[in-house]
Design a protein around this motif. Structure first.
Motif, short mmCIF file in Angstrom:
data_model
loop_
_atom_site.label_atom_id
_atom_site.label_comp_id
_atom_site.label_asym_id
_atom_site.label_seq_id
_atom_site.Cartn_x
_atom_site.Cartn_y
_atom_site.Cartn_z
N MET A 1 0.75 -1.25 -0.02
CA MET A 1 -0.06 0.11 0.02
C MET A 1 0.93 1.19 0.10
SD MET A 1 -2.83 1.45 -0.10
CE MET A 1 -3.62 -0.08 -0.25
N ILE A 2 0.66 2.07 -0.96
CA ILE A 2 1.39 3.45 -1.01
C ILE A 2 0.47 4.52 -0.32
CG2 ILE A 2 2.18 5.46 -2.52
CD1 ILE A 2 2.46 2.96 -4.61
N PRO A 3 1.06 4.96 0.94
CA PRO A 3 0.24 6.19 1.79
C PRO A 3 0.28 7.18 0.74
CG PRO A 3 1.75 4.95 2.99
CD PRO A 3 2.37 4.60 1.56
N THR A 4 -1.15 7.94 0.91
CA THR A 4 -1.43 9.03 0.04
C THR A 4 -0.73 10.31 1.15
OG1 THR A 4 -3.53 8.31 -0.42
CG2 THR A 4 -3.28 10.58 -0.84
N PRO A 5 0.20 11.23 0.30
CA PRO A 5 0.77 12.26 0.92
C PRO A 5 -0.37 12.87 1.97
CG PRO A 5 1.42 12.33 -1.22
CD PRO A 5 0.20 11.30 -1.06
N ILE A 6 -0.01 13.40 2.84
CA ILE A 6 -1.00 14.24 3.86
C ILE A 6 -0.52 15.48 3.81
CG2 ILE A 6 -1.74 14.50 6.49
CD1 ILE A 6 -1.65 11.51 6.90
N SER A 7 -1.50 16.53 3.52
CA SER A 7 -1.05 17.97 3.34
C SER A 7 -0.76 18.28 4.88
CB SER A 7 -2.38 18.45 2.69
OG SER A 7 -3.52 18.03 3.33
N ASP A 8 -0.18 19.83 4.71
CA ASP A 8 0.18 20.05 6.09
C ASP A 8 -0.92 20.40 6.99
OD1 ASP A 8 2.81 20.38 5.23
OD2 ASP A 8 2.56 22.47 4.52
N PRO A 9 -0.91 20.26 8.15
CA PRO A 9 -1.98 20.46 9.26
C PRO A 9 -2.61 21.65 9.24
CG PRO A 9 0.17 19.84 10.51
CD PRO A 9 0.54 19.63 8.74
N ILE A 10 -3.65 21.79 9.29
CA ILE A 10 -4.57 23.24 9.49
C ILE A 10 -4.34 23.85 10.67
CG2 ILE A 10 -6.87 24.27 9.11
CD1 ILE A 10 -7.23 22.13 6.91
N ALA A 39 -7.81 3.48 0.72
CA ALA A 39 -6.92 2.54 1.59
C ALA A 39 -5.71 3.44 1.60
CB ALA A 39 -6.59 1.37 0.95
N GLY A 40 -5.14 4.33 0.72
CA GLY A 40 -3.98 5.06 0.88
C GLY A 40 -3.91 6.02 2.01
N ALA A 44 -1.62 6.14 5.42
CA ALA A 44 -0.72 7.27 5.78
C ALA A 44 -1.06 7.92 7.16
CB ALA A 44 -1.20 8.66 4.66
N LEU A 45 -2.51 7.47 7.71
CA LEU A 45 -2.82 7.90 8.83
C LEU A 45 -2.42 7.11 9.95
CD1 LEU A 45 -6.09 9.43 8.18
CD2 LEU A 45 -4.40 10.68 9.20
N ALA A 46 -2.09 5.95 9.70
CA ALA A 46 -1.78 4.75 10.67
C ALA A 46 -0.89 5.25 11.77
CB ALA A 46 -1.45 3.54 10.12
N PRO A 47 0.25 6.04 11.55
CA PRO A 47 1.29 6.49 12.67
C PRO A 47 0.67 7.54 13.48
CG PRO A 47 2.27 6.31 10.28
CD PRO A 47 0.78 6.25 10.07
N ALA A 48 -0.08 8.59 12.89
CA ALA A 48 -0.52 9.51 13.55
C ALA A 48 -1.68 10.25 13.06
CB ALA A 48 0.56 10.68 13.85
N GLN A 49 -2.52 11.05 13.89
CA GLN A 49 -3.60 11.78 13.54
C GLN A 49 -3.40 13.32 13.66
OE1 GLN A 49 -7.37 11.46 15.58
NE2 GLN A 49 -6.40 10.78 17.12
N ARG A 50 -3.98 13.98 12.80
CA ARG A 50 -4.14 15.42 12.80
C ARG A 50 -5.26 15.91 12.36
NH1 ARG A 50 -0.49 19.98 13.61
NH2 ARG A 50 -2.10 21.46 14.25
N PRO A 51 -6.44 15.82 13.14
CA PRO A 51 -7.78 16.26 12.57
C PRO A 51 -7.79 17.79 12.57
CG PRO A 51 -7.94 15.42 14.83
CD PRO A 51 -6.31 14.84 14.40
N LEU A 73 -11.31 9.73 6.78
CA LEU A 73 -10.38 9.42 7.84
C LEU A 73 -9.58 10.43 8.36
CD1 LEU A 73 -9.69 5.78 6.47
CD2 LEU A 73 -11.33 6.40 8.45
N GLY A 74 -9.40 10.66 9.54
CA GLY A 74 -8.42 11.48 10.21
C GLY A 74 -8.79 13.11 9.92
N ASP A 75 -9.97 13.32 9.45
CA ASP A 75 -10.33 14.90 9.41
C ASP A 75 -11.03 15.32 10.62
OD1 ASP A 75 -9.58 14.92 6.87
OD2 ASP A 75 -11.35 14.35 6.02
N LEU A 76 -11.89 14.57 11.32
CA LEU A 76 -12.67 14.97 12.72
C LEU A 76 -12.41 14.38 13.87
CD1 LEU A 76 -16.09 15.53 10.79
CD2 LEU A 76 -14.23 17.36 11.20
N PHE A 77 -12.42 14.95 14.83
CA PHE A 77 -12.11 14.22 16.17
C PHE A 77 -13.51 14.49 16.67
CE2 PHE A 77 -11.14 13.91 20.86
CZ PHE A 77 -10.31 12.71 20.88
#
Ligand SMILES: [Zn+2]
Length: 214
Positions: A1-10, A39-40, A44-51, A73-77
């Motif tokens: 699985m190739i993780p989708t790059p995560i954009s900078d946290p807001i 799945a990407g 990408a989020l498995a190591p950490a979240q930044r909602p 996934l990973g957008d809202l807490f």
């Protein structure tokens, strides 16, 4: 699985609110993008979240947070209780979202025809509290209902908006961590009132660096 790059946290509350409201507009128009649900993104989020937002809403089954704001996934807490009533666990979860996860936005989400608000109204009118822990929910909605009635507000959906505003105020009053982030201009707390029929979320309260803030 190739993780989708995560954009900078807001980190800007305005930007976070704009993303949320744009997602809601897509949902209202029946034009959702269903972002961040593959799945990407999952990898990408498995190591950490930044909602980008803490969403504190009513548990109503029609208020599914990621669906009505078209997020993934990973957008809202998400923290939800019946009638978005607050207690130690809800406050602790919200503080975690703001202090540890560094969410720039806290949203209180209520809605028309809310069963918890209706139960509080009914119990006042009938002079009878429900049993079990439902009583706890009703007791925590009742102050909002009483203050709406004291202001001459009788319409049930207008009472819901009063309850949303009171919940927003209560979070900032009770949580020192949240209050100081708001005072520093790092976090906004916004109350949104959701309409079940058309799916629209409307701003009815705000503290901190967003438009329409008190
Ligand atoms: Zn509700």
């Amino acid at each position: 699985m190739i993780p989708t790059p995560i954009s900078d946290p807001i980190s800007d509350p305005r930007e976070a609110l704009r993303m949320l409201m744009e997602g809601n507009a897509r949902f209202v128009a029946s034009n959702p993008e269903h972002p961040n649900q593959d799945a990407g993104r999952r990898a990408a989020l498995a190591p950490a979240q930044r909602p980008f937002a803490v969403l504190f809403g009513c548990s109503d089954s029609r208020l599914a947070a990621e669906i009505i704001f078209d997020q993934g996934l990973g957008d809202l807490f998400v923290v939800r209780t019946a009638g978005h009533v607050t207690g130690a666990e809800a406050l602790g979860s919200i503080e975690y979202g703001v202090s540890v996860l560094e969410c720039p936005l806290v949203v209180v989400l209520g809605h028309d025809s809310c069963g918890a608000v209706a139960a509080a109204l009914d119990s006042l009118e009938q002079g009878q509290l429900p049993g079990g822990f439902v009583r706890d929910v009703v007791e925590r909605v009742t102050p909002s209902v009483l203050s709406a009635k004291a202001a001459g507000i009788e319409d049930r959906d207008a009472i819901v908006d009063v309850h949303i505003r009171q919940t927003v105020d209560l979070l900032v009053e009770r949580s020192q961590a949240l209050a100081s982030k708001v005072a520093e201009g790092k976090v906004a707390v916004v109350g949104l009132s959701y309409r079940l029929l058309d799916g629209q979320a409307r701003q009815v309260a705000a503290h901190g660096p967003v438009d329409g803030a008190a």
